[in-house]
Design an enzyme around this catalytic site. Sequence first.
Site, mmCIF file in Angstrom:
data_model
loop_
_atom_site.group_PDB
_atom_site.id
_atom_site.type_symbol
_atom_site.label_atom_id
_atom_site.label_comp_id
_atom_site.label_asym_id
_atom_site.label_seq_id
_atom_site.Cartn_x
_atom_site.Cartn_y
_atom_site.Cartn_z
ATOM 1 N N HIS A 12 0.830 -1.204 0.000
ATOM 2 C CA HIS A 12 0.000 0.000 0.000
ATOM 3 C C HIS A 12 0.868 1.259 0.000
ATOM 4 O O HIS A 12 1.880 1.334 0.693
ATOM 5 C CB HIS A 12 -0.921 0.016 1.226
ATOM 6 C CG HIS A 12 -2.009 -1.011 1.156
ATOM 7 N ND1 HIS A 12 -3.106 -0.872 0.346
ATOM 8 C CD2 HIS A 12 -2.153 -2.200 1.795
ATOM 9 C CE1 HIS A 12 -3.890 -1.923 0.480
ATOM 10 N NE2 HIS A 12 -3.334 -2.744 1.362
ATOM 11 N N LYS B 230 14.085 -7.484 1.037
ATOM 12 C CA LYS B 230 15.046 -7.164 -0.014
ATOM 13 C C LYS B 230 15.465 -8.443 -0.735
ATOM 14 O O LYS B 230 15.314 -9.547 -0.219
ATOM 15 C CB LYS B 230 16.283 -6.485 0.591
ATOM 16 C CG LYS B 230 15.982 -5.136 1.227
ATOM 17 C CD LYS B 230 17.260 -4.497 1.772
ATOM 18 C CE LYS B 230 16.969 -3.137 2.401
ATOM 19 N NZ LYS B 230 18.196 -2.501 2.950
ATOM 20 N N LYS C 166 25.141 -16.278 5.852
ATOM 21 C CA LYS C 166 26.323 -16.834 5.192
ATOM 22 C C LYS C 166 25.962 -17.209 3.756
ATOM 23 O O LYS C 166 24.784 -17.262 3.394
ATOM 24 C CB LYS C 166 26.852 -18.053 5.934
ATOM 25 C CG LYS C 166 25.912 -19.249 5.956
ATOM 26 C CD LYS C 166 26.529 -20.466 6.625
ATOM 27 C CE LYS C 166 27.666 -21.037 5.802
ATOM 28 N NZ LYS C 166 28.205 -22.279 6.369
#
Length: 234
Positions: A159, A212, A229
């Site tokens: 939104h 991300k 890692k």
Amino acid sequence: MKQLITKIIHRLGKENYQLDESLTSSDLLKIVWEKGWSVIRGILFLKPFLSQSEGLIFMGKGVKVKYKNRIRTGRTLTLGDHVEINALSRQGVTIGNNVSILKNTTIECTGVIRELGEGLTIGDHVGISQNCFIQVRGIVEIGSYVIFGPGVSLFSENHNFDRTDEYIINQGATRKGIKIGDGVWIGAGAIVLDGVTIGENAIIAAGSVVSKDVLPYTIVGGIPAKTIKNRKEE
């Protein structure tokens, strides 16, 4: 009986699948009985109404599928009890070979009909565990050999909230979509947000919130998820 059932499973697409040695004949008879009824449900109530279906469909109890004519499936689809799929979307839902979507999972392609969701693609040999939620607003692409732990959620819409003189509900939304590469394992309870690409063979730790992109072969975890890692580094 075990050899016969193993051969049938291999023919259905699980070539390396082996039954647990501790299963008794009684256990196997019960499993065959349950699977038999789920195949009958799939044949009678789902397969004839799909846009395309290349193989058997195992359909659990209480499954609800809307807009069946927008779904294409490959060989061997398993839908657990109370799975719900709303396939109303611009591109529809395409599911590959040997895919399992387990109990209480919801796939929701459209929330409001003023703007349909884009569509969902699931590759081959994918296992989606119990109680998962896949929101299809932007396009969602799930590769092959992907594992979802229980309670995983994907949200392919965000939104807008830049304006403070207007309610958020009136500011519209962005839809970047989600892409999950081949061989990814997403741990239980993880959340993947709109705009994220997860590279092949990456691992998302349980309970993470992924906002991300995740590089291939990377292990990430936390809120928000950060790199732990690289699987190729010692």
